[in-house]
Structure formats: structure tokens, C-alpha cells
Design a protein around this motif. Structure first.
Motif, PDB file in Angstrom:
ATOM      1  N   LEU A  16     -11.675  52.859   0.145  1.00 12.17           N
ATOM      2  CA  LEU A  16     -10.582  51.923  -0.137  1.00 12.17           C
ATOM      3  C   LEU A  16      -9.553  52.520  -1.088  1.00 12.17           C
ATOM      4  CD1 LEU A  16     -12.426  48.490  -0.422  1.00 12.17           C
ATOM      5  CD2 LEU A  16     -11.511  49.651   1.591  1.00 12.17           C
ATOM      6  N   ASP A  17      -9.866  53.656  -1.677  1.00  8.35           N
ATOM      7  CA  ASP A  17      -8.906  54.335  -2.547  1.00  8.35           C
ATOM      8  C   ASP A  17      -8.009  55.289  -1.756  1.00  8.35           C
ATOM      9  OD1 ASP A  17      -9.832  53.080  -4.855  1.00  8.35           O
ATOM     10  OD2 ASP A  17     -11.435  54.539  -5.103  1.00  8.35           O
ATOM     11  N   PHE A  18      -8.077  55.212  -0.430  1.00 10.94           N
ATOM     12  CA  PHE A  18      -7.204  56.001   0.443  1.00 10.94           C
ATOM     13  C   PHE A  18      -6.169  55.101   1.101  1.00 10.94           C
ATOM     14  CE2 PHE A  18     -11.265  58.489   0.818  1.00 10.94           C
ATOM     15  CZ  PHE A  18     -10.816  59.621   0.149  1.00 10.94           C
ATOM     16  N   SER A  19      -5.112  55.723   1.607  1.00  8.32           N
ATOM     17  CA  SER A  19      -4.183  55.001   2.475  1.00  8.32           C
ATOM     18  C   SER A  19      -4.883  54.704   3.787  1.00  8.32           C
ATOM     19  CB  SER A  19      -2.928  55.846   2.731  1.00  8.32           C
ATOM     20  OG  SER A  19      -3.272  56.995   3.496  1.00  8.32           O
TER      21      SER A  19
ATOM     22  N   MET B 171      15.914  49.720  20.138  1.00  6.51           N
ATOM     23  CA  MET B 171      15.130  48.723  19.439  1.00  6.51           C
ATOM     24  C   MET B 171      15.396  48.773  17.941  1.00  6.51           C
ATOM     25  SD  MET B 171      11.554  49.046  21.493  1.00  6.51           S
ATOM     26  CE  MET B 171      11.594  49.136  23.282  1.00  6.51           C
ATOM     27  N   ALA B 172      16.489  49.346  17.570  1.00  9.63           N
ATOM     28  CA  ALA B 172      16.820  49.511  16.162  1.00  9.63           C
ATOM     29  C   ALA B 172      17.323  48.205  15.566  1.00  9.63           C
ATOM     30  CB  ALA B 172      17.870  50.601  16.005  1.00  9.63           C
ATOM     31  N   THR B 173      17.209  48.060  14.289  1.00  9.55           N
ATOM     32  CA  THR B 173      17.719  46.910  13.570  1.00  9.55           C
ATOM     33  C   THR B 173      18.119  47.355  12.179  1.00  9.55           C
ATOM     34  OG1 THR B 173      17.170  44.711  12.749  1.00  9.55           O
ATOM     35  CG2 THR B 173      15.382  46.304  12.802  1.00  9.55           C
ATOM     36  N   ASN B 174      19.030  46.602  11.577  1.00  9.02           N
ATOM     37  CA  ASN B 174      19.494  46.954  10.241  1.00  9.02           C
ATOM     38  C   ASN B 174      18.630  46.326   9.149  1.00  9.02           C
ATOM     39  OD1 ASN B 174      21.690  48.474  11.199  1.00  9.02           O
ATOM     40  ND2 ASN B 174      22.927  46.613  11.467  1.00  9.02           N
ATOM     41  N   VAL B 175      17.696  45.441   9.537  1.00  4.71           N
ATOM     42  CA  VAL B 175      16.832  44.792   8.562  1.00  4.71           C
ATOM     43  C   VAL B 175      15.737  45.770   8.133  1.00  4.71           C
ATOM     44  CG1 VAL B 175      15.271  42.864   8.154  1.00  4.71           C
ATOM     45  CG2 VAL B 175      17.296  42.553   9.602  1.00  4.71           C
ATOM     46  N   ARG B 176      15.606  45.970   6.849  1.00  4.85           N
ATOM     47  CA  ARG B 176      14.603  46.896   6.344  1.00  4.85           C
ATOM     48  C   ARG B 176      13.257  46.198   6.243  1.00  4.85           C
ATOM     49  NH1 ARG B 176      14.655  51.760   3.953  1.00  4.85           N
ATOM     50  NH2 ARG B 176      13.005  52.285   2.491  1.00  4.85           N
ATOM     51  N   GLU B 177      12.255  46.757   6.892  1.00  3.02           N
ATOM     52  CA  GLU B 177      10.929  46.151   6.904  1.00  3.02           C
ATOM     53  C   GLU B 177      10.040  46.781   5.834  1.00  3.02           C
ATOM     54  OE1 GLU B 177      10.663  45.189  11.707  1.00  3.02           O
ATOM     55  OE2 GLU B 177       9.379  46.714  10.801  1.00  3.02           O
ATOM     56  N   PRO B 178       9.166  45.994   5.223  1.00  2.31           N
ATOM     57  CA  PRO B 178       8.248  46.550   4.218  1.00  2.31           C
ATOM     58  C   PRO B 178       7.240  47.483   4.875  1.00  2.31           C
ATOM     59  CG  PRO B 178       7.697  44.262   4.704  1.00  2.31           C
ATOM     60  CD  PRO B 178       8.986  44.541   5.399  1.00  2.31           C
ATOM     61  N   ASP B 179       6.980  48.603   4.221  1.00  3.68           N
ATOM     62  CA  ASP B 179       6.083  49.616   4.768  1.00  3.68           C
ATOM     63  C   ASP B 179       5.163  50.105   3.657  1.00  3.68           C
ATOM     64  OD1 ASP B 179       4.805  51.669   6.008  1.00  3.68           O
ATOM     65  OD2 ASP B 179       6.587  52.872   6.430  1.00  3.68           O
ATOM     66  N   ASP B 180       3.882  49.762   3.750  1.00  4.17           N
ATOM     67  CA  ASP B 180       2.919  50.160   2.709  1.00  4.17           C
ATOM     68  C   ASP B 180       1.906  51.168   3.227  1.00  4.17           C
ATOM     69  OD1 ASP B 180       1.368  48.586   4.359  1.00  4.17           O
ATOM     70  OD2 ASP B 180       0.929  47.041   2.872  1.00  4.17           O
ATOM     71  N   ARG B 181       2.262  51.930   4.275  1.00  7.61           N
ATOM     72  CA  ARG B 181       1.298  52.860   4.878  1.00  7.61           C
ATOM     73  C   ARG B 181       0.900  53.988   3.935  1.00  7.61           C
ATOM     74  NH1 ARG B 181       4.401  54.398  10.253  1.00  7.61           N
ATOM     75  NH2 ARG B 181       6.068  54.337   8.700  1.00  7.61           N
ATOM     76  N   GLN B 182       1.710  54.290   2.938  1.00  5.54           N
ATOM     77  CA  GLN B 182       1.370  55.356   2.000  1.00  5.54           C
ATOM     78  C   GLN B 182       0.635  54.836   0.756  1.00  5.54           C
ATOM     79  OE1 GLN B 182       1.865  58.465   3.050  1.00  5.54           O
ATOM     80  NE2 GLN B 182       2.689  57.473   4.884  1.00  5.54           N
ATOM     81  N   THR B 183       0.445  53.528   0.702  1.00  5.27           N
ATOM     82  CA  THR B 183      -0.229  52.905  -0.439  1.00  5.27           C
ATOM     83  C   THR B 183      -1.722  52.791  -0.168  1.00  5.27           C
ATOM     84  OG1 THR B 183       1.776  51.587  -0.807  1.00  5.27           O
ATOM     85  CG2 THR B 183      -0.216  50.895  -1.972  1.00  5.27           C
ATOM     86  N   THR B 184      -2.540  52.977  -1.190  1.00  8.68           N
ATOM     87  CA  THR B 184      -3.985  52.884  -0.990  1.00  8.68           C
ATOM     88  C   THR B 184      -4.375  51.435  -0.685  1.00  8.68           C
ATOM     89  OG1 THR B 184      -4.516  52.457  -3.318  1.00  8.68           O
ATOM     90  CG2 THR B 184      -4.354  54.774  -2.622  1.00  8.68           C
ATOM     91  N   ILE B 185      -5.460  51.272   0.049  1.00  9.98           N
ATOM     92  CA  ILE B 185      -5.927  49.940   0.411  1.00  9.98           C
ATOM     93  C   ILE B 185      -6.284  49.138  -0.844  1.00  9.98           C
ATOM     94  CG2 ILE B 185      -7.679  48.640   1.669  1.00  9.98           C
ATOM     95  CD1 ILE B 185      -5.687  50.072   3.468  1.00  9.98           C
ATOM     96  N   SER B 186      -6.932  49.792  -1.796  1.00  8.01           N
ATOM     97  CA  SER B 186      -7.321  49.079  -3.025  1.00  8.01           C
ATOM     98  C   SER B 186      -6.099  48.565  -3.783  1.00  8.01           C
ATOM     99  CB  SER B 186      -8.160  49.993  -3.916  1.00  8.01           C
ATOM    100  OG  SER B 186      -7.449  51.168  -4.250  1.00  8.01           O
TER     101      SER B 186
END
Length: 611
Positions: free
Chosen positions: A389-392, A1-16
Motif C-alpha cells: 500500500l506504500d506504492f502507487s 475525445m479531448a476536453t479542456n476540463v482538467r481531471e484529477p489524476d492520483d496515479r503517481q500517489t501511493t495508495i496509503s
């Protein structure tokens, strides 16, 4: 299921920060993402007729492609990593698939070494049909791939066996002996909820076992998000295969597959976790060692435990939040696949259309949060005031769950927690809307049980009553006491007892059994009980308040849903305190234990101001 398209990933960013970047607010984002929800029934259509491969001993290098309608044929599901490790050859071309409907023969684009080991497993387990994602899912059909991703839980749940093909070899006979002894429980044991090392284990043996475990758990199979889901869903049906290195021969306890060490994944995790937990608490041995030496091995021990830990040994928090965090820590080629991986692992009945959300440039973190809420996961209220909201997203879920709530006194608490969810949920501007019953606990209405003169219960009787609480003298005595001033509650309790004694089951009866056992223990300990009234003043439930809650007026929201009746993966039940405010119902606040006498057929729609 791999692809070469890089997807945006904000899981390490805080919700706020995510909300600031999007110039939006939490409620608006949740409402927008909710529009892309789809029922699990739609997501699971693909699994009604999946492709599998038949292994024929008469032609071992050519598999027959067969359709396994509704997964009725017995089969093995393979769990492996697509990219070769340094221990493996990347050569392909030794195997072919003959498709039954066309007669076409095509080459298998999976490493020869993977198929070699899989066929050995089939030979020694007696299966002839297996499923492997790279061949059995059309990799050129994006729609099929998306449907298949949302059906992986059913593949591994209904497979008769699953096998994880790790590539890290066992290098020596001594390593194999250490591993077999560790997995057999020779080095450590669990008693009374505590893990302890066996007295015969020396510091040298302890170090060797740690090193072997650490090397095995650095295998790439332990680092992938998809394999986490496969193992978790397969449960006790999954085996782990580790190749034996040159000159290493099998020994008793290492399995019967030539060139392989075969062990149950669940058993391996359990014994490894007990051993590592015991190592972390072995103060007697530590006093004999240099601090510098132990510091190094303690770090090694903690890292290994984080990989291999068995949830029911180390966790007191809901598994859904831990699964979110574990998936977030693992490697994944397409971050948005984590929506399906988490939904599969948690048994979610509502999924999100990740492809559409990605095209809309939505936030992955906010999508994960929305999916969490739409599946009835319980969180505490007022996230903003608590600073959540200041957490991931992963940290927010861990902080906002009911980890600290006082749950019923049951032996399988993590299993119970999996069912602590609301039924169907919709997100509104004011909170989450679901259906249930709202009980009032009046400050002057209590039942004192300390006067009960009942014989002591021995351990064997306790174990029996835990399985059949309706047979207890405590419930019978409570029924008699309730008849004095709470006739309707007494009738409901008697109805439950007589129904279960007659062998009847109904929606919620299993949950009532758990609560009845909790009530029995409260009676045995002389707890004060409280009666719950519906809004039309009819009494119908018995609650077990904490000491500080005996006198004050309270409101409790309860709900229960049958997974089968509502086409959900799990039965669900909730009993939580809420606060009635002028602008609505605030909650959940905390879990409230008690026996809900579930004979109501009509539940009311209520919006909880959760976030």
C-alpha cells in the motif's frame, strides 16, 4: 475525445496516502467503487452499428458515410494523433463526408495530410471502407463518446487492417537502408531465448541503427495512451507508415506505397526489440569502445527499448500489470480515460462507469485497482503486511502479481498468463468471492513416476505431443498405474484421453490439453505426483508439486470459465495454493501445476482473503 476540463489524476500517489487523504480504508473504497461496475455487453452496444467512411475512387475527396452493422463489412481502422507534430501541416478542408441518410455534406475536421496518407494506404491495400475516431464518433454527444470509448477494442480487434500514421520522416536514403536491414533481421537474431548481434555488425552500424530507432520512437504516436491500446488490440493486423523525406526513394523491403515506408507493427517491434536486447548484451563490441561512449548509447538503447519493446520477448510478468504501467507512462488528455483504455487492452468483461466515479470525486488509482480485481486478476495476499500500500497503483500491481510463480512449461507463457484470472468476482469485506473447487492434497498420497520404462522422445515427437498430448504413451502408462490405488482418477484421466482422441471439446478442454502436456513432461522426468481430493473425498486431479511440497498437506483452489459461455472476453483458469484458516481461506499463495480433470459441473462459492 479531448476536453479542456482538467481531471484529477492520483496515479503517481501511493495508495496509503490516497486513503489517508480520503480518511478511509481500502476495503470501504473498493466496496463503494464496485457499485459502479457494468457488464461489457452494455458497454459494447455502440459498436453494433458504428459509422464508417467509404472511399470512392470516382470522387476521392468526398467520402460516403455508411453504417457498418456488427462490423460485417471489411474495413481499415486508422491510428493517429490528434495534435499535429512539427513535421506536419495543420491545414484542414480538402475532404468532405456525404451522409447517406440525409444527403448532407460536411467538411472533414482532420488534417489534410492524415487523410492524404490514409487514402494512399486504401488504394494500395484494396480497401474502400475505413474508420477514424474523430469523424466516426459524434464529438458533440458525450454519451456516445463514453460508449465508444468502451468499444474501441472491438473496432481494432475486428478491423481487417489497421494503420498507424506516424509523422517522423525518414530523412535520407542511408537511414531507410539501415531501417530495412534492421527490420529484415540482418543485424540481430534470437536463439534459445537469447538475443545476439550478427557477427558482421560493426560498432558504427550499431550506433546508426540505435539513433534511427530512437528518432522514430520519439514520434508522438508512441507517447499517447490511446494509440498504445489501438496497436495492442490490433496485433498483427496493424501496419506502421513512416513518411519518406524529400529525395528519399523506396527500396526493396520498404513497401509499395509511394512516399511511405510501410512495415508490420508487430514485426517492427519484434526486430527492434531483438536488436536492442542484443546491443545491451554485446560485451565483445563493448570492450572495443570507450566506457563514456557506451554509457551514452546504453542509456539511449534502454530508453528506446522501453518504448518499442515486444512483450513476449522481454516480459516474464503478467501483461495486465505491464499494460497498467505503460498506460500510466503515456500522455493522456483525460486521465480517467485510462479505465477504458486498460479495459479494452486487457479484454476485461467488467467495466467501471468512469463518468459517475469522477462526479463522485473518487480516486482514479483506487478505481483502476477495483477494475483489476473485478476482472479476476490474481494478486498475492496480505498487501498491507508486505508494504504494497506504500506504492502507487501501477507499482502495487507489479509487486502483487504472480510474476515469480512457477507456471506450466509452455512455449507461449505470456498468452497463458492472459488467461490466468478468476471468473466472475465480487468484492467483500473479507476479500474477493468467486466460484471454483477446493482440493485437498494429503501428505501420504503420492504417485512415483520414476519407475516408468518409456522410450526417449525425439524433438519432432515432442512438438507433435505438445499439440496432441492425449496421444502420449506417458498418459496411458500413468492411467494403468493409477488403476491400482486411484481408480476414480484413472477413470477421469481415461475419459479425457478417449474424449480428445474422438475429437470432442468441452468447457476447459483446451486448458486440460496445456496441463496434460505439463504432466507428460513431469512423467518423463520422473517427478513425484500428488492426488487432489474434493471436500466430499472424491479424487479428481493430478498435481505436480515442487520438491519442497512433496510431503506436506496442501489445499489448491481451481476454477475455469469459458469466455463464450459467460459473455467474457477470455477463457479463464486458475490453479493456486490456498491456506485454510479458522477465519476463512487465505490466498492465492502460489500457482500449483497439474492436470485438473474438469468434469465437475458444480463449483462452490469461496471468498479468498486476498488483500
Amino acid at each position: 475525445m479531448a476536453t479542456n476540463v482538467r481531471e484529477p489524476d492520483d496515479r503517481q500517489t501511493t495508495i496509503s496516502r490516497i486513503l489517508h487523504q480520503r480518511n478511509s480504508n481500502l476495503v470501504s473504497e473498493l466496496l463503494d467503487i464496485q457499485n459502479y461496475a457494468m457488464n461489457v455487453g452494455k458497454a459494447h452496444k455502440w459498436v453494433q452499428n458504428p459509422l464508417c467512411l467509404r472511399f470512392r475512387r470516382s470522387s476521392p475527396r468526398t467520402f460516403q458515410g455508411v453504417r457498418n452493422r456488427n462490423l460485417e463489412q471489411r474495413f481499415v481502422a486508422l491510428s493517429w494523433t490528434w495534435d499535429p507534430s512539427t513535421h506536419e501541416s495543420d491545414k484542414v478542408g480538402n475532404y468532405w463526408v456525404e451522409h447517406s441518410h440525409t444527403g448532407e455534406v460536411v467538411g472533414v475536421k482532420v488534417r489534410n495530410c492524415i487523410i492524404d496518407r490514409a487514402t494512399k494506404y486504401l488504394l494500395f491495400t484494396g480497401f474502400d471502407i475505413f474508420w477514424i475516431d474523430r469523424i466516426c464518433i459524434n464529438q458533440d454527444d458525450q454519451e456516445e463518446k463514453q460508449e465508444a470509448m468502451n468499444s474501441m477494442d472491438l473496432i481494432y480487434k475486428h478491423a481487417n487492417k489497421s494503420v498507424a500514421l506516424l509523422s517522423t520522416p525518414i530523412r535520407s536514403q542511408s537511414e531507410l537502408c539501415i531501417l530495412v536491414r534492421l527490420v529484415s533481421g540482418e543485424f540481430a537474431f534470437s536463439t534459445g531465448g537469447h538475443c545476439k548481434l550478427s557477427q558482421s555488425v560493426s560498432w558504427t552500424t550499431m550506433k546508426k541503427a540505435m539513433q534511427v530507432l530512437r528518432r522514430i520512437t520519439k514520434d508522438s504516436w508512441w507517447t499517447r495512451a490511446w494509440t498504445l491500446q489501438e496497436e495492442y488490440v490490433a496485433g498483427v493486423k496493424m501496419d506502421i507508415l513512416l513518411p519518406l523525406g524529400p529525395g528519399v526513394g523506396s527500396i526493396p523491403g520498404s513497401g509499395d506505397i509511394p512516399g511511405e515506408y510501410c512495415v508490420s507493427a508487430t514485426h517492427f517491434r519484434t526486430q527492434a526489440t531483438i536488436f536492442l536486447e542484443a546491443c545491451l548484451g554485446c560485451t565483445n563490441i563493448l570492450k572495443q569502445q570507450a566506457n563514456r561512449s557506451w554509457t551514452r548509447y546504453k542509456t539511449l538503447c534502454l530508453k528506446t527499448r522501453n518504448v518499442v519493446a515486444k512483450y513476449n520477448i522481454i516480459l516474464a510478468e503478467p501483461m495486465s500489470a505491464r499494460i497498467h504501467a505503460d498506460v500510466g507512462r503515456r500522455n493522456i488528455t483525460r486521465p480517467w480515460d485510462s479505465l477504458a483504455i486498460i479495459a479494452n487492452s486487457c479484454g476485461y468483461g467488467v467495466r467501471l462507469d468512469g463518468k459517475a466515479l469522477l462526479q463522485r470525486k473518487q480516486s482514479l488509482s483506487l478505481s483502476l485497482l477495483t477494475q483489476y480485481l473485478l476482472n479476476g486478476e490474481i494478486t498475492c495476499s496480505d498487501w498491507h503486511a508486505k508494504g504494497f500500500l506504500d506504492f502507487s497503483v501501477d507499482r502495487l500491481l507489479q509487486k502483487a502479481t504472480l510474476a515469480s510463480w512457477k507456471l506450466p512449461d509452455i512455449s507461449r507463457q505470456l498468452t497463458f498468463l492472459k488467461h490466468c484470472r478468476f471468473g466472475p468476482v465480487e468484492i467483500y469485506e473479507s476479500g474477493v468471492r468467486t466460484s471454483g473447487l477446493l482440493w485437498e492434497l494429503k501428505s501420504d498420497d503420492r504417485i512415483r513416476t520414476s519407475t516408468f520404462d518409456l522410450p526417449k522422445v525425439d524433438e519432432i515427437t515432442r512438438m507433435h505431443l505438445q499439440k496432441s498430448p492425449w496421444k502420449s504413451m506417458e498418459l496411458y502408462a500413468l492411467t494403468l498405474q493409477l488403476q491400482r490405488n486411484h481408480h476414480e482418477v484413472a477413470l477421469r484421466l481415461e475419459r479425457y484421453i478417449q474424449g480428445r482422441r474422438s475429437g470432442h471439446t468441452w468447457t476447459g478442454s483446451g486448458y486440460m490439453d496445456l496441463m496434460a502436456w505439463d504432466l507428460i513432461q513431469a512423467v518423463q522426468q520422473g517427478y513425484v505426483l500428488r492426488i487432489g481430493y474434493l471436500k466430499n473425498t472424491r479424487a479428481g486431479s493430478i498435481f505436480i508439486p515442487e520438491l519442497k511440497d512433496i510431503w506436506r498437506p496442501m489445499h489448491v483452489f481451481s476454477t475455469w470459465y469459458s469466455g463464450q459461455m459467460h459473455e467474457y472476453q477470455l477463457d479463464k483458469y486458475v490453479s493456486t495454493e490456498v491456506s485454510i484458516k479458522a477465519d476463512g481461506v487465505l490466498g492465492p499463495l502460489k500457482w500449483v501445476r497439474g492436470l485438473l480433470l474438469l468434469h465437475e459441473t458444480v463449483m462452490y462459492s469461496i471468498t479468498l482473503k486476498s488483500f
